[in-house]
Design an enzyme around this catalytic site. Structure first.
Site, PDB file in Angstrom:
ATOM      1  N   MET A 230     -25.467 -17.094  36.830  1.00  0.00           N
ATOM      2  CA  MET A 230     -24.574 -17.842  35.922  1.00  0.00           C
ATOM      3  C   MET A 230     -23.132 -17.365  36.028  1.00  0.00           C
ATOM      4  O   MET A 230     -22.204 -18.160  36.187  1.00  0.00           O
ATOM      5  CB  MET A 230     -25.034 -17.670  34.455  1.00  0.00           C
ATOM      6  CG  MET A 230     -26.166 -18.539  34.020  1.00  0.00           C
ATOM      7  SD  MET A 230     -25.751 -20.285  33.928  1.00  0.00           S
ATOM      8  CE  MET A 230     -24.799 -20.381  32.423  1.00  0.00           C
TER       9      MET A 230
ATOM     10  N   VAL B 284     -24.073 -11.643  29.589  1.00  0.00           N
ATOM     11  CA  VAL B 284     -25.131 -10.629  29.574  1.00  0.00           C
ATOM     12  C   VAL B 284     -26.127 -11.045  28.488  1.00  0.00           C
ATOM     13  O   VAL B 284     -25.804 -11.884  27.647  1.00  0.00           O
ATOM     14  CB  VAL B 284     -24.556  -9.210  29.279  1.00  0.00           C
ATOM     15  CG1 VAL B 284     -23.591  -8.780  30.370  1.00  0.00           C
ATOM     16  CG2 VAL B 284     -23.876  -9.143  27.912  1.00  0.00           C
TER      17      VAL B 284
ATOM     18  N   ALA C 120     -28.130 -11.570  25.141  1.00  0.00           N
ATOM     19  CA  ALA C 120     -27.661 -11.445  23.756  1.00  0.00           C
ATOM     20  C   ALA C 120     -28.201 -10.167  23.120  1.00  0.00           C
ATOM     21  O   ALA C 120     -29.209  -9.629  23.563  1.00  0.00           O
ATOM     22  CB  ALA C 120     -28.119 -12.663  22.963  1.00  0.00           C
TER      23      ALA C 120
ATOM     24  N   SER D  99     -23.383 -24.466  28.179  1.00  0.00           N
ATOM     25  CA  SER D  99     -24.617 -25.209  28.426  1.00  0.00           C
ATOM     26  C   SER D  99     -24.595 -25.869  29.795  1.00  0.00           C
ATOM     27  O   SER D  99     -23.546 -26.271  30.283  1.00  0.00           O
ATOM     28  CB  SER D  99     -24.819 -26.274  27.348  1.00  0.00           C
ATOM     29  OG  SER D  99     -26.033 -26.965  27.580  1.00  0.00           O
TER      30      SER D  99
ATOM     31  N   LYS E 226     -23.260 -24.093  19.482  1.00  0.00           N
ATOM     32  CA  LYS E 226     -24.251 -23.987  20.561  1.00  0.00           C
ATOM     33  C   LYS E 226     -25.662 -23.811  19.987  1.00  0.00           C
ATOM     34  O   LYS E 226     -26.641 -24.354  20.523  1.00  0.00           O
ATOM     35  CB  LYS E 226     -23.900 -22.823  21.508  1.00  0.00           C
ATOM     36  CG  LYS E 226     -24.903 -22.618  22.648  1.00  0.00           C
ATOM     37  CD  LYS E 226     -25.041 -23.852  23.502  1.00  0.00           C
ATOM     38  CE  LYS E 226     -25.820 -23.735  24.794  1.00  0.00           C
ATOM     39  NZ  LYS E 226     -26.993 -22.963  24.876  1.00  0.00           N
TER      40      LYS E 226
ATOM     41  N   HIS F   8     -26.722 -27.185  19.006  1.00  0.00           N
ATOM     42  CA  HIS F   8     -27.020 -27.902  20.261  1.00  0.00           C
ATOM     43  C   HIS F   8     -28.453 -27.587  20.692  1.00  0.00           C
ATOM     44  O   HIS F   8     -29.235 -28.471  21.031  1.00  0.00           O
ATOM     45  CB  HIS F   8     -26.016 -27.469  21.343  1.00  0.00           C
ATOM     46  CG  HIS F   8     -26.417 -27.821  22.750  1.00  0.00           C
ATOM     47  ND1 HIS F   8     -27.395 -27.130  23.433  1.00  0.00           N
ATOM     48  CD2 HIS F   8     -25.984 -28.783  23.597  1.00  0.00           C
ATOM     49  CE1 HIS F   8     -27.552 -27.658  24.643  1.00  0.00           C
ATOM     50  NE2 HIS F   8     -26.693 -28.666  24.760  1.00  0.00           N
ATOM     51  N   ASN F   9     -28.809 -26.313  20.657  1.00  0.00           N
ATOM     52  CA  ASN F   9     -30.145 -25.916  21.093  1.00  0.00           C
ATOM     53  C   ASN F   9     -31.227 -26.417  20.143  1.00  0.00           C
ATOM     54  O   ASN F   9     -32.324 -26.766  20.573  1.00  0.00           O
ATOM     55  CB  ASN F   9     -30.225 -24.396  21.248  1.00  0.00           C
ATOM     56  CG  ASN F   9     -29.580 -23.930  22.545  1.00  0.00           C
ATOM     57  OD1 ASN F   9     -28.670 -24.575  23.052  1.00  0.00           O
ATOM     58  ND2 ASN F   9     -30.035 -22.825  23.069  1.00  0.00           N
TER      59      ASN F   9
ATOM     60  N   GLU G 106     -31.785 -29.778  21.151  1.00  0.00           N
ATOM     61  CA  GLU G 106     -32.511 -29.692  22.436  1.00  0.00           C
ATOM     62  C   GLU G 106     -34.025 -29.500  22.185  1.00  0.00           C
ATOM     63  O   GLU G 106     -34.853 -30.181  22.791  1.00  0.00           O
ATOM     64  CB  GLU G 106     -31.936 -28.520  23.233  1.00  0.00           C
ATOM     65  CG  GLU G 106     -32.629 -28.173  24.530  1.00  0.00           C
ATOM     66  CD  GLU G 106     -32.017 -26.899  25.161  1.00  0.00           C
ATOM     67  OE1 GLU G 106     -30.799 -26.843  25.358  1.00  0.00           O
ATOM     68  OE2 GLU G 106     -32.785 -25.951  25.434  1.00  0.00           O
TER      69      GLU G 106
ATOM     70  N   ARG H  32     -41.620 -28.101 -12.840  1.00  0.00           N
ATOM     71  CA  ARG H  32     -40.885 -26.828 -12.867  1.00  0.00           C
ATOM     72  C   ARG H  32     -40.502 -26.467 -14.297  1.00  0.00           C
ATOM     73  O   ARG H  32     -40.536 -25.306 -14.713  1.00  0.00           O
ATOM     74  CB  ARG H  32     -39.625 -26.902 -11.994  1.00  0.00           C
ATOM     75  CG  ARG H  32     -39.922 -26.950 -10.495  1.00  0.00           C
ATOM     76  CD  ARG H  32     -38.652 -27.126  -9.689  1.00  0.00           C
ATOM     77  NE  ARG H  32     -37.793 -25.963  -9.737  1.00  0.00           N
ATOM     78  CZ  ARG H  32     -36.562 -25.947 -10.248  1.00  0.00           C
ATOM     79  NH1 ARG H  32     -36.043 -27.059 -10.749  1.00  0.00           N
ATOM     80  NH2 ARG H  32     -35.852 -24.848 -10.251  1.00  0.00           N
TER      81      ARG H  32
HETATM   82  C1  6PG Z   1     -28.359 -24.752  27.724  1.00  0.00           C
HETATM   83  C2  6PG Z   1     -29.718 -24.279  27.252  1.00  0.00           C
HETATM   84  C3  6PG Z   1     -29.874 -22.839  27.563  1.00  0.00           C
HETATM   85  C4  6PG Z   1     -31.308 -22.384  27.472  1.00  0.00           C
HETATM   86  C5  6PG Z   1     -31.712 -22.083  26.064  1.00  0.00           C
HETATM   87  C6  6PG Z   1     -33.101 -22.503  25.720  1.00  0.00           C
HETATM   88  O1  6PG Z   1     -27.686 -25.310  26.886  1.00  0.00           O
HETATM   89  O2  6PG Z   1     -28.046 -24.574  28.897  1.00  0.00           O
HETATM   90  O3  6PG Z   1     -29.841 -24.489  25.886  1.00  0.00           O
HETATM   91  O4  6PG Z   1     -28.995 -22.127  26.766  1.00  0.00           O
HETATM   92  O5  6PG Z   1     -32.146 -23.286  28.096  1.00  0.00           O
HETATM   93  O6  6PG Z   1     -31.585 -20.714  25.966  1.00  0.00           O
HETATM   94  O7  6PG Z   1     -33.796 -21.458  25.214  1.00  0.00           O
HETATM   95  P1  6PG Z   1     -35.291 -21.394  24.778  1.00  0.00           P
HETATM   96  O8  6PG Z   1     -35.861 -20.344  25.681  1.00  0.00           O
HETATM   97  O9  6PG Z   1     -35.273 -20.965  23.374  1.00  0.00           O
HETATM   98  O10 6PG Z   1     -35.937 -22.715  24.996  1.00  0.00           O
END
Ligand code: 6PG
Length: 472
Positions: A15, A76, A78, A130, A184, A187-188, A191, A447
């Site tokens: 990367m 590197v 996280a 990404s 981000k 975003h994930n 995803e 409640r």
């Molecule tokens: C991106 C992806 C990338 C990675 C994630 C997914 O945007 O290029 O999101 O960052 O594929 O880390 O992680 P998981 O292992 O949690 O699916």
């Protein structure tokens, strides 16, 4: 020696190297540092003739060779490695230098690092990157957050190397503090939801309607020609057609049904609950990935309950049309949940996240890129603080015609005995969001009954408590 490099990188794995080579192709002088001499050598060997690319195993050499203010990025893992790199850089840093963390760091760690370096007169940027290895080489989507003033030094380099959507670079300033890593993270989360939704549609077609991998390939490739056009639909089509190099069979059929995760999806769900904001389709995707890990228990349960799959009898054309609508609906809901989370977090955590720019940055280069994002740009043009894109008239006209398809697909899935939890959660979220009367009046009564938690009334203002009893 006059400093000659525009950008430095700590960690020149694939990367890091690819991103540097991308910068070099755009005319920037770059230098990468790694403790492994082979990586430093590989970087230099991969450079195109005429570009300025240097690999080194001496941190001091990199720091001395960079133009001021120095721009140093780390790619590197996280966690602790990021803190270690910061400590190693500290003795060399000068006022106004900019350190960028391009990994998938937890945003609260990023905020701590922003403050730590700010006290010392340095800038720290958390930047979501990404697009994977190819994205880094050819054009990633990038989500930087931090000090707005310092961003001017990064902007020309990042804009040059970013993916472009209709000529517009897929990078922009995402806001204050840890906004870049927060965006981000979300975003994930989206995803995760999109991947889970696709897997449910795959299950319906494969186990429910006995589609072959060839047919699945053709179906997904066809969908990628229309309004579902997206990176994830595109790669799914390719996956179905990929053969195992060992025996020539379809590779997808040989893959164990256990999915890994590195944490960003889970963080999205956790942080949504912190805010709070409701993102059930993302939550469900995280939960299903976790359930996948319990393979042994699932095998034992399947022996105990022996569930049968009833074949879906719907005609193929009708089924595919309804699934296309379901994918469109469910993807849109996943984006709506993620964007509503960003809208809320931006205000709540004082990050000033520009939602129109977030949508633009996601249009190319990143994993969740899709043509649907063009529609969301129009939403934020009309109202750049739209708390939920489902409230936009244009989105309503897009989503309404798909509603019935989702209900039909869920009914078919239930009859077939195939779980579609993320699609169901998308439908339920939509229906709950679109009702002006949720049944939580009853929860309030309960409640108040057991805990005197009080309730509000619809017919008069104030806070009330009742000694609940059965009136005779
Ligand atoms: C991106 C992806 C990338 C990675 C994630 C997914 O945007 O290029 O999101 O960052 O594929 O880390 O992680 P998981 O292992 O949690 O699916």
């Amino acid at each position: 020696m006059e400093p000659q490099y525009d950008f430095g990188m700590v960690g020149i794995g694939v990367m890091g190297s690819n991103l540097l080579l991308n910068m070099a192709d755009h005319g920037f002088g770059v230098i990468g540092y790694d403790t492994n001499p082979k990586k430093a050598k590989d970087l230099e060997e991969a450079a195109k003739p005429g570009t300025t690319v240097k690999g080194t195993v001496k941190l001091e050499e990199m720091m001395q060779g960079l133009k001021r203010p120095r721009k140093i990025m780390m790619l590197v893992p996280a966690g602790k490695p990021v803190d270690d790199v910061i400590e190693n850089l500290l003795p060399y840093l000068e006022k106004d230098d900019i350190v960028i963390d391009g990994g998938n760091s937890y945003f609260k760690d990023t905020l701590r690092r922003v403050n730590y370096l700010q006290e010392k007169g340095f800038h720290f940027f958390g930047m979501g990157v990404s697009g994977g290895q190819m994205g880094a080489r050819l054009g990633p989507s990038m989500m930087p957050g931090g000090d707005q003033g310092a961003y001017q030094y990064l902007k020309p380099i990042l804009e040059a190397v970013a993916a472009k959507a209709d000529g517009v670079p897929c990078v922009a300033y995402m806001g204050k503090g840890a906004a870049g890593h927060y965006v981000k993270m979300v975003h994930n989360g989206i995803e995760y939801a999109m991947l889970q939704i696709i897997s449910e549609v795959y299950d319906l077609l494969r186990r429910g309607a006995s589609f072959s991998n060839e047919e699945l390939h053709t179906t997904f490739a066809g969908w990628n020609e229309g309004r579902l056009k997206s990176y994830l639909i595109e790669i799914t089509a390719v996956v179905f057609k990929t053969l195992d190099s060992e025996d020539g069979g379809y590779l997808v059929d040989k893959i164990l049904d256990q999915a890994g995760s590195k944490g960003t999806g889970k963080w999205t769900s956790q942080e949504a609950m912190e805010l709070p904001v409701s993102i059930p389709t993302i939550d469900m995707a995280v939960a299903m990935r976790e359930l996948s890990v319990y393979k042994e228990l699932r095998v034992a349960a399947s022996k105990l309950y022996q569930p049968t799959i009833n074949k879906i009898k719907e005609g193929h054309q009708q089924l595919l049309s309804q699934l296309e609508g379901t994918l469109f609906f469910s993807f849109l809901i996943a984006y709506a949940q993620g964007l509503s989370m960003l809208a809320k977090a931006s205000a709540e955590l004082d990050m000033q996240i520009p939602l129109p720019d977030v949508v633009n940055v996601w249009k190319s280069g990143c994993i969740i890129r899709s043509t649907m994002l063009v529609n969301f740009s129009s939403v934020f043009k009309r109202n750049n603080h739209q708390p939920n894109i489902l409230l936009d008239d244009e989105i309503a006209t897009l989503i309404k015609p798909t509603y019935q398809s989702v209900k039909n697909v869920i009914a078919l899935a239930m009859q077939a005995g195939i779980p579609v939890p993320s699609i169901m959660s998308a439908l339920s979220y939509f229906e709950a969001f679109c009702t002006d009367r949720l049944p939580v009046n009853l929860i309030q009564a309960q409640r108040d009954y057991f805990g005197a938690h009080t309730y509000q009334r619809i017919d008069k203002p104030g806070v009330f408590h009742t000694e609940w009893h059965v009136n005779q």
